[in-house]
Design a protein around this motif. Structure first.
Motif, PDB file in Angstrom:
ATOM      1  N   GLY A   1       0.768  -1.236   0.000  1.00 32.94           N
ATOM      2  CA  GLY A   1       0.000   0.000   0.000  1.00 32.94           C
ATOM      3  C   GLY A   1       0.801   1.288   0.000  1.00 32.94           C
ATOM      4  N   THR A   2       1.936   1.297  -0.685  1.00 35.42           N
ATOM      5  CA  THR A   2       2.683   2.544  -0.820  1.00 35.42           C
ATOM      6  C   THR A   2       2.147   3.333  -2.017  1.00 35.42           C
ATOM      7  N   LYS A   3       2.558   4.579  -2.104  1.00 33.92           N
ATOM      8  CA  LYS A   3       2.065   5.438  -3.186  1.00 33.92           C
ATOM      9  C   LYS A   3       3.081   6.538  -3.454  1.00 33.92           C
ATOM     10  N   ILE A   4       3.186   6.962  -4.710  1.00 34.68           N
ATOM     11  CA  ILE A   4       4.025   8.104  -5.052  1.00 34.68           C
ATOM     12  C   ILE A   4       3.218   9.084  -5.893  1.00 34.68           C
ATOM     13  N   GLY A   5       3.672  10.323  -5.946  1.00 34.28           N
ATOM     14  CA  GLY A   5       3.008  11.310  -6.796  1.00 34.28           C
ATOM     15  C   GLY A   5       3.419  12.721  -6.436  1.00 34.28           C
ATOM     16  N   LEU A   6       2.899  13.663  -7.183  1.00 32.15           N
ATOM     17  CA  LEU A   6       3.152  15.073  -6.876  1.00 32.15           C
ATOM     18  C   LEU A   6       2.271  15.476  -5.698  1.00 32.15           C
ATOM     19  N   THR A   7       2.884  16.128  -4.718  1.00 33.15           N
ATOM     20  CA  THR A   7       2.253  16.372  -3.425  1.00 33.15           C
ATOM     21  C   THR A   7       2.265  17.857  -3.107  1.00 33.15           C
ATOM     22  N   VAL A   8       1.145  18.343  -2.574  1.00 34.80           N
ATOM     23  CA  VAL A   8       1.020  19.758  -2.208  1.00 34.80           C
ATOM     24  C   VAL A   8       0.346  19.859  -0.846  1.00 34.80           C
ATOM     25  N   PRO A   9       0.484  20.995  -0.169  1.00 36.77           N
ATOM     26  CA  PRO A   9      -0.271  21.212   1.070  1.00 36.77           C
ATOM     27  C   PRO A   9      -1.770  21.245   0.778  1.00 36.77           C
ATOM     28  N   ALA A  10      -2.561  20.758   1.719  1.00 36.44           N
ATOM     29  CA  ALA A  10      -4.014  20.695   1.519  1.00 36.44           C
ATOM     30  C   ALA A  10      -4.626  22.081   1.343  1.00 36.44           C
TER      31      ALA A  10
ATOM     32  N   HIS B   1       5.566   8.259   4.694  1.00 41.16           N
ATOM     33  CA  HIS B   1       6.559   9.305   4.932  1.00 41.16           C
ATOM     34  C   HIS B   1       6.080  10.144   6.104  1.00 41.16           C
ATOM     35  N   TRP B   2       7.021  10.557   6.936  1.00 43.07           N
ATOM     36  CA  TRP B   2       6.647  11.319   8.134  1.00 43.07           C
ATOM     37  C   TRP B   2       5.952  12.636   7.803  1.00 43.07           C
ATOM     38  N   MET B   3       6.178  13.169   6.579  1.00 37.30           N
ATOM     39  CA  MET B   3       5.537  14.440   6.212  1.00 37.30           C
ATOM     40  C   MET B   3       4.024  14.372   6.356  1.00 37.30           C
ATOM     41  N   PHE B   4       3.454  13.227   5.974  1.00 35.83           N
ATOM     42  CA  PHE B   4       1.996  13.107   5.982  1.00 35.83           C
ATOM     43  C   PHE B   4       1.440  13.010   7.398  1.00 35.83           C
ATOM     44  N   ALA B   5       2.286  12.657   8.351  1.00 42.32           N
ATOM     45  CA  ALA B   5       1.861  12.635   9.754  1.00 42.32           C
ATOM     46  C   ALA B   5       1.990  14.015  10.389  1.00 42.32           C
ATOM     47  N   LYS B   6       2.963  14.778   9.930  1.00 42.76           N
ATOM     48  CA  LYS B   6       3.245  16.085  10.528  1.00 42.76           C
ATOM     49  C   LYS B   6       2.452  17.221   9.882  1.00 42.76           C
ATOM     50  N   MET B   7       2.047  17.032   8.616  1.00 39.76           N
ATOM     51  CA  MET B   7       1.394  18.103   7.877  1.00 39.76           C
ATOM     52  C   MET B   7       0.162  17.569   7.153  1.00 39.76           C
ATOM     53  N   ASP B   8      -0.779  18.469   6.843  1.00 36.02           N
ATOM     54  CA  ASP B   8      -1.976  18.108   6.093  1.00 36.02           C
ATOM     55  C   ASP B   8      -1.661  18.274   4.609  1.00 36.02           C
ATOM     56  N   LEU B   9      -1.339  17.154   3.956  1.00 34.93           N
ATOM     57  CA  LEU B   9      -0.916  17.172   2.564  1.00 34.93           C
ATOM     58  C   LEU B   9      -1.873  16.365   1.698  1.00 34.93           C
ATOM     59  N   LYS B  10      -1.764  16.545   0.394  1.00 33.22           N
ATOM     60  CA  LYS B  10      -2.590  15.752  -0.534  1.00 33.22           C
ATOM     61  C   LYS B  10      -1.808  15.499  -1.824  1.00 33.22           C
ATOM     62  N   TYR B  11      -2.136  14.380  -2.459  1.00 30.10           N
ATOM     63  CA  TYR B  11      -1.590  14.077  -3.779  1.00 30.10           C
ATOM     64  C   TYR B  11      -2.434  14.782  -4.836  1.00 30.10           C
TER      65      TYR B  11
END
Length: 284
Positions: free
Chosen positions: A104-113, A193-203
């Protein structure tokens, strides 16, 4: 006779703990996810199976090449079926794929929500491109996500955009800095990735499927490892964990623990899972 006895004791002690002969080389890329997983694998090999482990930090291409030519014994960092597809195609006859160690991993272009965009196509809007200074923050050159992002620039006609090469650590730092200031930013991201735990991000949605769907992280070893180091091979073959497991190690590192200490703490706190990984392995 005394000297002979001392030498004999030393030899027997060496046999009981591997005598430095039980050694494994693990290749990895300095992505936060792979720093976490490789250090956990190293800790188990050393503390439970008596191996000496050498960690070889390289880029993705040399990581695969090192397994293929035998200069490294294994890695737990192959993102398949899409991200590392070109490397698997190139080296599959020279390596052994032990299957997925994480689903269940995923990659892509990511931005702040907080950014008012939802698709990669939106990056073509003049105001969006201007706010981003026509830049996508990437990671190490040669990484599968970078190759996919180069394709995205072409397939989505992102004219004028530059894909900036950096490192996974630098990318995350740029995201954190922009997020704290509520500024627009787009990066090459992945989960876990820890970023998704620390920040509200979206693909950003990827209607053209450049980045593929959900992926797995596989364990890849060199040909002949099973014959040379049966215990290490069996452990690597049985190594399975979850995104939550990996996330907890990554978060501990991000909060200030060394990778070694974070791995040791996780292994000590999860004996049932670790025992499953080493189940049936004969002591040598």
């Amino acid at each position: 006779m005394l000297l002979f006895s001392i030498v004999l004791i030393a030899v027997m002690a060496g046999c009981s703990n591997g005598g430095g002969n039980k050694s494994v080389k693990l290749a990895y890329v300095a992505w936060d996810s792979e720093i976490a997983s490789t250090n956990v694998v190293k800790e188990v090999l050393e503390s439970k199976l008596g191996y000496q482990v050498e960690m070889l930090q390289v880029d993705a291409g040399p990581m695969w090449a090192g397994i293929a030519d035998g200069s490294a014994d294994g890695m737990v960092a192959a993102w398949l079926p899409s991200t590392h597809a070109s490397y698997l195609q190139k080296y599959q006859s020279k390596v052994e794929d032990l299957g997925a160690n994480l689903e269940g991993t995923k990659i892509g272009l990511t931005v702040p929500a907080y950014m008012n965009i939802s698709s990669i196509d939106d990056l073509n809007k003049p105001d969006v491109a201007k706010s981003l200074q026509n830049q996508i923050i990437g990671i190490e050159p040669g990484a599968g996500i970078m190759m996919a992002s180069e394709k995205a620039l072409n397939d989505y006609a992102l004219k004028g955009y530059t894909l900036l090469e950096s490192s996974s650590a630098a990318m995350a730092q740029e995201m954190q800095k922009a997020y704290d200031a509520k500024k627009p930013i787009v990066v090459t991201g992945w989960t876990p990735h820890w970023m998704f735990a620390k920040m509200d991000l979206k693909y950003l949605a990827d209607p053209k499927g450049v980045y593929g769907g959900d992926e797995q992280i596989h364990t890849i070893v060199r040909k002949g490892l099973e014959e040379d180091e049966a215990a290490a091979y069996q452990f690597l073959d049985q190594f399975r964990w979850t995104a939550a497991d990996m996330q907890s190690v990554m978060s501990a590192i991000q909060d200030g623990k060394t990778p070694e200490d974070a791995a040791k703490d996780w292994v000590n706190s999860n004996p049932d899972k670790v025992n499953e990984w080493i189940k049936g392995i004969k002591s040598e």
